[in-house]
Design an enzyme around this catalytic site. Structure first.
Site, PDB file in Angstrom:
ATOM      1  N   CYS A   1     -17.265   0.591 -20.679  1.00  0.00           N
ATOM      2  CA  CYS A   1     -18.579   0.266 -20.135  1.00  0.00           C
ATOM      3  C   CYS A   1     -19.059  -1.116 -20.576  1.00  0.00           C
ATOM      4  O   CYS A   1     -19.834  -1.770 -19.865  1.00  0.00           O
ATOM      5  CB  CYS A   1     -19.605   1.322 -20.558  1.00  0.00           C
ATOM      6  SG  CYS A   1     -19.327   2.932 -19.787  1.00  0.00           S
TER       7      CYS A   1
ATOM      8  N   CYS B   1     -25.363   2.327 -13.694  1.00  0.00           N
ATOM      9  CA  CYS B   1     -24.516   3.522 -13.590  1.00  0.00           C
ATOM     10  C   CYS B   1     -25.285   4.792 -13.930  1.00  0.00           C
ATOM     11  O   CYS B   1     -25.772   4.961 -15.058  1.00  0.00           O
ATOM     12  CB  CYS B   1     -23.313   3.373 -14.514  1.00  0.00           C
ATOM     13  SG  CYS B   1     -22.196   4.783 -14.478  1.00  0.00           S
TER      14      CYS B   1
ATOM     15  N   TYR C   1      -6.464   6.615   4.272  1.00  0.00           N
ATOM     16  CA  TYR C   1      -6.638   5.587   3.252  1.00  0.00           C
ATOM     17  C   TYR C   1      -5.823   4.337   3.574  1.00  0.00           C
ATOM     18  O   TYR C   1      -6.341   3.213   3.565  1.00  0.00           O
ATOM     19  CB  TYR C   1      -6.248   6.099   1.852  1.00  0.00           C
ATOM     20  CG  TYR C   1      -6.017   4.924   0.929  1.00  0.00           C
ATOM     21  CD1 TYR C   1      -7.101   4.247   0.387  1.00  0.00           C
ATOM     22  CD2 TYR C   1      -4.729   4.446   0.686  1.00  0.00           C
ATOM     23  CE1 TYR C   1      -6.903   3.119  -0.392  1.00  0.00           C
ATOM     24  CE2 TYR C   1      -4.525   3.323  -0.087  1.00  0.00           C
ATOM     25  CZ  TYR C   1      -5.618   2.667  -0.633  1.00  0.00           C
ATOM     26  OH  TYR C   1      -5.420   1.533  -1.384  1.00  0.00           O
TER      27      TYR C   1
ATOM     28  N   ASP D   1      -9.721   5.233  -2.339  1.00  0.00           N
ATOM     29  CA  ASP D   1      -8.636   5.753  -3.150  1.00  0.00           C
ATOM     30  C   ASP D   1      -9.224   6.396  -4.400  1.00  0.00           C
ATOM     31  O   ASP D   1     -10.447   6.495  -4.562  1.00  0.00           O
ATOM     32  CB  ASP D   1      -7.630   4.651  -3.496  1.00  0.00           C
ATOM     33  CG  ASP D   1      -8.118   3.734  -4.603  1.00  0.00           C
ATOM     34  OD1 ASP D   1      -9.341   3.649  -4.842  1.00  0.00           O
ATOM     35  OD2 ASP D   1      -7.268   3.090  -5.256  1.00  0.00           O
TER      36      ASP D   1
ATOM     37  N   CYS E   1     -18.102  -3.505 -17.978  1.00  0.00           N
ATOM     38  CA  CYS E   1     -18.435  -3.137 -16.601  1.00  0.00           C
ATOM     39  C   CYS E   1     -19.652  -3.909 -16.094  1.00  0.00           C
ATOM     40  O   CYS E   1     -20.700  -3.903 -16.738  1.00  0.00           O
ATOM     41  CB  CYS E   1     -18.699  -1.636 -16.522  1.00  0.00           C
ATOM     42  SG  CYS E   1     -19.063  -1.080 -14.836  1.00  0.00           S
TER      43      CYS E   1
ATOM     44  N   CYS F   1     -13.229   0.973 -15.153  1.00  0.00           N
ATOM     45  CA  CYS F   1     -13.813   2.316 -15.040  1.00  0.00           C
ATOM     46  C   CYS F   1     -12.703   3.343 -14.841  1.00  0.00           C
ATOM     47  O   CYS F   1     -12.643   4.046 -13.831  1.00  0.00           O
ATOM     48  CB  CYS F   1     -14.811   2.353 -13.882  1.00  0.00           C
ATOM     49  SG  CYS F   1     -15.824   3.846 -13.824  1.00  0.00           S
TER      50      CYS F   1
ATOM     51  N   GLU G   1       0.818  -1.208   0.000  1.00  0.00           N
ATOM     52  CA  GLU G   1       0.000   0.000   0.000  1.00  0.00           C
ATOM     53  C   GLU G   1       0.857   1.265   0.000  1.00  0.00           C
ATOM     54  O   GLU G   1       0.517   2.255  -0.655  1.00  0.00           O
ATOM     55  CB  GLU G   1      -0.951  -0.002   1.203  1.00  0.00           C
ATOM     56  CG  GLU G   1      -2.077  -1.016   1.101  1.00  0.00           C
ATOM     57  CD  GLU G   1      -2.995  -0.753  -0.087  1.00  0.00           C
ATOM     58  OE1 GLU G   1      -3.091   0.406  -0.541  1.00  0.00           O
ATOM     59  OE2 GLU G   1      -3.614  -1.711  -0.574  1.00  0.00           O
TER      60      GLU G   1
END
Length: 291
Positions: A202, A211, A122, A140, A205, A195, A39
């Site tokens: 799309c 959406c 975060y 994030d 997705c 995305c 991270e």
């Protein structure tokens, strides 16, 4: 029991089929230390660049005590071209604190994680979720973008995270801790590979039909004028990076400052002063070296 948000199951199912096999995630991840290192490295750095550094780092310093005992110069050399080398210093400082205050084990509580150097909201939420399976709200850039589009119908999120945005995200995270941790990982992955800010897909997705941004026919970024953008060429960060590259190549040996202040002399002087102030370099007379 509170009903699941309709975005959750399609994203979880998609993740089960399409998640990238990354060494720091899933049931086979190398423990909380490996997750924490990943991270820190992934902050503002793409996965493709982080992978070889993470693997090398974990081979060399597989436990916090190994990094805590390492020479700062070795740590900075190993950080290489990941950028923002202060992250490397903070990670070493965190390793020292983990050993001194937490018996060498990464704390499993979000509040305790935030006491570690360099660990913000975060990173603490991500480590608590991905290493320990806690229910947290991980926000994030990728997660914020997916939720801005799918839930709020906006091309991109606000320039700065707000309490209202955090509340919306919290309302979508499943109540069950295991599902919550998986959702956080899945929605982040969706933002990273489908995305995306540009070249979104799309057709691939799993929540395209849900959406709000797509339903509204993709309105533009209403916050475009408020976003801060900065070039790279000639910036202080670029000059700092060039100087750090020379110091890393010297591997702890002092480099004459005259060799670091060529055509961009005034910029180099500012960068050198900043590196010394940040603990990333040590000045010895008219020379500079890694700490």
């Amino acid at each position: 029991m509170e009903p699941m948000n309709p975005l959750v199951n399609p994203v979880l199912n998609w993740y089960h089929m399409h998640a990238r096999a990354l060494p720091w995630r899933g049931e086979s991840h190398p423990g909380a230390w490996g997750v924490l290192v990943s991270e820190i490295m992934l902050a503002q750095t793409p996965v493709s660049r982080v992978l070889p550094y993470w693997e090398s780092w974990m081979t060399r310093w597989p436990h916090p005590r190994d990094l805590a005992e390492a020479q700062v110069s070795d740590v900075l050399v190993a950080w290489g071209t990941l950028g923002y080398p202060r992250r490397a210093l903070r990670l070493k400082e965190a390793a020292v604190m983990i050993c001194e205050q937490y018996a060498g084990e990464v704390p499993d509580d979000q509040a305790l994680l935030r006491t570690l150097p360099g660990i913000g909201e975060y990173t603490a939420a991500a480590v608590a979720a991905f290493a320990f399976g806690r229910r947290t709200v991980v926000l994030d850039t990728n997660v914020r973008r997916v939720l801005a589009r799918a839930d709020a119908g906006e091309a991109l999120p606000l320039p700065h995270l707000t309490s209202a945005e955090r509340a919306v995200a919290d309302s979508i995270v499943p109540i069950d801790p295991a599902q919550a941790a998986l959702w956080n990982q899945a929605v982040m992955e969706l933002g990273a590979i489908v995305c995306k800010a540009r070249d979104w897909d799309c057709a691939a997705c799993p929540i395209a039909d849900l959406c709000e941004w797509r339903k509204a026919d993709y309105p533009g970024d209403v916050y475009a004028g408020k976003r801060r953008t900065q070039g790279w060429e000639g910036t202080n960060r670029q000059v700092r990076g060039q100087i750090m590259a020379i110091l890393r190549e010297a591997e702890g040996e002092a480099v004459p400052i005259a060799a670091l202040t060529t055509a961009q002399q005034s910029a180099a002087v500012r960068a050198i002063n900043g590196l010394v102030a940040d603990g990333l370099a040590v000045r010895e007379g008219e020379a500079l070296r890694l700490p």
